[in-house]
Design a protein around this motif. Structure first.
Motif, PDB file in Angstrom:
ATOM      1  N   ASP A   1      -3.664  -4.845  -7.892  1.00  0.00           N
ATOM      2  CA  ASP A   1      -3.646  -3.299  -7.269  1.00  0.00           C
ATOM      3  C   ASP A   1      -5.073  -2.850  -7.371  1.00  0.00           C
ATOM      4  O   ASP A   1      -5.333  -2.033  -8.091  1.00  0.00           O
ATOM      5  CB  ASP A   1      -2.494  -2.571  -8.097  1.00  0.00           C
ATOM      6  CG  ASP A   1      -2.560  -1.029  -7.901  1.00  0.00           C
ATOM      7  OD1 ASP A   1      -3.009  -0.828  -6.563  1.00  0.00           O
ATOM      8  OD2 ASP A   1      -2.123  -0.220  -8.639  1.00  0.00           O
ATOM      9  N   LYS A   2      -5.715  -3.127  -6.128  1.00  0.00           N
ATOM     10  CA  LYS A   2      -7.211  -3.030  -6.203  1.00  0.00           C
ATOM     11  C   LYS A   2      -7.587  -1.355  -6.105  1.00  0.00           C
ATOM     12  O   LYS A   2      -8.424  -0.886  -6.823  1.00  0.00           O
ATOM     13  CB  LYS A   2      -8.017  -3.602  -5.055  1.00  0.00           C
ATOM     14  CG  LYS A   2      -7.797  -4.967  -4.992  1.00  0.00           C
ATOM     15  CD  LYS A   2      -8.610  -5.649  -6.198  1.00  0.00           C
ATOM     16  CE  LYS A   2      -8.520  -7.228  -5.851  1.00  0.00           C
ATOM     17  NZ  LYS A   2      -8.877  -7.672  -7.295  1.00  0.00           N
ATOM     18  N   ASN A   3      -6.802  -0.586  -5.659  1.00  0.00           N
ATOM     19  CA  ASN A   3      -6.886   0.854  -5.333  1.00  0.00           C
ATOM     20  C   ASN A   3      -6.315   1.754  -6.309  1.00  0.00           C
ATOM     21  O   ASN A   3      -6.534   3.009  -6.567  1.00  0.00           O
ATOM     22  CB  ASN A   3      -6.560   1.412  -4.088  1.00  0.00           C
ATOM     23  CG  ASN A   3      -5.097   1.128  -3.871  1.00  0.00           C
ATOM     24  OD1 ASN A   3      -4.337   0.795  -4.550  1.00  0.00           O
ATOM     25  ND2 ASN A   3      -4.769   1.672  -2.505  1.00  0.00           N
ATOM     26  N   GLY A   4      -5.517   0.990  -7.464  1.00  0.00           N
ATOM     27  CA  GLY A   4      -5.013   1.882  -8.573  1.00  0.00           C
ATOM     28  C   GLY A   4      -3.769   2.732  -8.186  1.00  0.00           C
ATOM     29  O   GLY A   4      -3.643   3.682  -8.938  1.00  0.00           O
ATOM     30  N   ASP A   5      -3.106   2.571  -7.050  1.00  0.00           N
ATOM     31  CA  ASP A   5      -2.030   3.475  -6.568  1.00  0.00           C
ATOM     32  C   ASP A   5      -0.799   2.998  -7.047  1.00  0.00           C
ATOM     33  O   ASP A   5       0.110   3.804  -6.745  1.00  0.00           O
ATOM     34  CB  ASP A   5      -2.174   3.508  -5.082  1.00  0.00           C
ATOM     35  CG  ASP A   5      -1.693   2.245  -4.403  1.00  0.00           C
ATOM     36  OD1 ASP A   5      -1.583   1.372  -5.182  1.00  0.00           O
ATOM     37  OD2 ASP A   5      -1.441   2.296  -3.113  1.00  0.00           O
TER      38      ASP A   5
ATOM     39  N   VAL B   1       1.350  -2.817  -4.918  1.00  0.00           N
ATOM     40  CA  VAL B   1       0.605  -4.179  -4.548  1.00  0.00           C
ATOM     41  C   VAL B   1       1.135  -4.085  -2.909  1.00  0.00           C
ATOM     42  O   VAL B   1       2.538  -4.278  -2.633  1.00  0.00           O
ATOM     43  CB  VAL B   1       0.967  -5.344  -5.261  1.00  0.00           C
ATOM     44  CG1 VAL B   1       0.635  -6.584  -4.683  1.00  0.00           C
ATOM     45  CG2 VAL B   1       0.482  -5.071  -6.703  1.00  0.00           C
ATOM     46  N   SER B   2       0.238  -4.448  -2.168  1.00  0.00           N
ATOM     47  CA  SER B   2       0.587  -4.623  -0.610  1.00  0.00           C
ATOM     48  C   SER B   2       0.950  -6.121  -0.294  1.00  0.00           C
ATOM     49  O   SER B   2       0.658  -6.853  -1.076  1.00  0.00           O
ATOM     50  CB  SER B   2      -0.732  -4.301   0.221  1.00  0.00           C
ATOM     51  OG  SER B   2      -1.585  -5.394   0.141  1.00  0.00           O
TER      52      SER B   2
ATOM     53  N   VAL C   1       2.824 -13.191   5.886  1.00  0.00           N
ATOM     54  CA  VAL C   1       3.147 -11.666   5.526  1.00  0.00           C
ATOM     55  C   VAL C   1       4.220 -11.258   6.078  1.00  0.00           C
ATOM     56  O   VAL C   1       5.161 -10.773   5.654  1.00  0.00           O
ATOM     57  CB  VAL C   1       1.626 -10.902   5.993  1.00  0.00           C
ATOM     58  CG1 VAL C   1       2.214  -9.438   5.759  1.00  0.00           C
ATOM     59  CG2 VAL C   1       0.668 -11.278   5.088  1.00  0.00           C
ATOM     60  N   ASP C   2       4.486 -11.728   7.460  1.00  0.00           N
ATOM     61  CA  ASP C   2       5.802 -11.459   8.257  1.00  0.00           C
ATOM     62  C   ASP C   2       6.917 -11.928   7.374  1.00  0.00           C
ATOM     63  O   ASP C   2       8.157 -11.487   7.354  1.00  0.00           O
ATOM     64  CB  ASP C   2       5.799 -12.175   9.624  1.00  0.00           C
ATOM     65  CG  ASP C   2       4.779 -11.267  10.431  1.00  0.00           C
ATOM     66  OD1 ASP C   2       4.579 -10.296   9.991  1.00  0.00           O
ATOM     67  OD2 ASP C   2       4.417 -12.168  11.447  1.00  0.00           O
ATOM     68  N   GLU C   3       6.757 -13.152   6.602  1.00  0.00           N
ATOM     69  CA  GLU C   3       7.986 -13.612   6.028  1.00  0.00           C
ATOM     70  C   GLU C   3       8.213 -12.938   4.783  1.00  0.00           C
ATOM     71  O   GLU C   3       9.408 -12.550   4.472  1.00  0.00           O
ATOM     72  CB  GLU C   3       7.904 -15.183   5.761  1.00  0.00           C
ATOM     73  CG  GLU C   3       7.989 -16.163   6.764  1.00  0.00           C
ATOM     74  CD  GLU C   3       7.611 -17.583   6.286  1.00  0.00           C
ATOM     75  OE1 GLU C   3       8.274 -18.452   6.706  1.00  0.00           O
ATOM     76  OE2 GLU C   3       6.419 -17.609   5.580  1.00  0.00           O
TER      77      GLU C   3
ATOM     78  N   LYS D   1       9.906  -4.233   2.917  1.00  0.00           N
ATOM     79  CA  LYS D   1       8.860  -3.007   2.296  1.00  0.00           C
ATOM     80  C   LYS D   1       7.303  -3.548   2.558  1.00  0.00           C
ATOM     81  O   LYS D   1       7.307  -4.781   2.661  1.00  0.00           O
ATOM     82  CB  LYS D   1       9.033  -2.848   0.748  1.00  0.00           C
ATOM     83  CG  LYS D   1      10.246  -2.236   0.352  1.00  0.00           C
ATOM     84  CD  LYS D   1      10.315  -2.094  -1.133  1.00  0.00           C
ATOM     85  CE  LYS D   1      10.206  -0.630  -1.034  1.00  0.00           C
ATOM     86  NZ  LYS D   1      10.421  -0.064  -2.573  1.00  0.00           N
ATOM     87  N   SER D   2       6.387  -2.450   2.737  1.00  0.00           N
ATOM     88  CA  SER D   2       5.324  -2.956   2.960  1.00  0.00           C
ATOM     89  C   SER D   2       4.453  -3.169   1.608  1.00  0.00           C
ATOM     90  O   SER D   2       3.182  -3.465   1.622  1.00  0.00           O
ATOM     91  CB  SER D   2       4.564  -1.864   3.881  1.00  0.00           C
ATOM     92  OG  SER D   2       4.684  -0.858   3.360  1.00  0.00           O
ATOM     93  N   SER D   3       5.028  -2.615   0.424  1.00  0.00           N
ATOM     94  CA  SER D   3       4.166  -2.863  -0.862  1.00  0.00           C
ATOM     95  C   SER D   3       5.352  -2.719  -1.975  1.00  0.00           C
ATOM     96  O   SER D   3       6.454  -2.352  -1.649  1.00  0.00           O
ATOM     97  CB  SER D   3       3.146  -1.613  -1.068  1.00  0.00           C
ATOM     98  OG  SER D   3       3.855  -0.536  -0.915  1.00  0.00           O
TER      99      SER D   3
END
Length: 161
Positions: free
Chosen positions: A17-21, A24-25, A42-44, A51-53
């Motif tokens: 979680d690089k941006n600390g939000d 995890v993308s 990433v599609d799989e 979900k995207s994260s």
């Protein structure tokens, strides 16, 4: 059975979680999976996760589901004996050992341990000291590396804590 404890998974999640939000993308998750030899696109991932994260709880759920999948894929379900849990645990430990035994010589050296921890971005100066003492603590024949039985003892001690 999970080879990594919740604390270990929390550290991995926080490193991803690089941006600390608190999310995890899928790209970050895919990077980690590639590093440990699990290949998804990433599609799989997106189609299976929908979900995207992921937040931490979703990350734990995903980890547990791929751990179960990997056990099934590698034959952990072969035995339906009363010791099936032991068989699954042994299979998981063999697979984990293979991740660390980079040169496939049947041993985990300090360099191999450092290499894998670095790939997972869990390496720092404190880890160096911890890794040296960890190998020394479980290296029962004092050869400076861990064979499978020594690794197994270390992991079972860690899991039981």
């Amino acid at each position: 059975m999970s080879l990594l404890g919740t604390g270990d998974l929390r550290r991995i999640f926080e490193n991803l979680d690089k941006n600390g939000d608190g999310q995890v993308s899928l790209e970050e998750l895919n990077w980690l999976l590639e590093k440990i030899g699990i290949h998804y696109s990433v599609d799989e991932l997106e189609s299976s996760i929908d979900k995207s994260s992921l937040d931490f709880d979703e990350f734990l759920y995903f980890y547990n589901s791929i751990s179960s999948e990997e056990t099934m894929r590698t034959g952990g379900s072969e035995s339906r004996e009363s010791n099936e849990g032991d068989v699954n645990q042994e299979t998981d430990l063999v697979e984990a050992f293979k991740v660390f035994d980079l040169n496939d010589d049947g041993f985990i050296s300090w360099d191999e341990l450092q290499n894998v921890l670095s790939k997972l971005e869990l390496w720092d100066k404190r880890s160096e000291r911890d890794s040296n003492s960890m190998i020394r603590a479980y290296d029962t024949n004092n050869d400076g590396k861990l064979d499978f039985e020594e690794f197994k003892n270390m992991m079972l001690f860690t899991i039981s804590r």
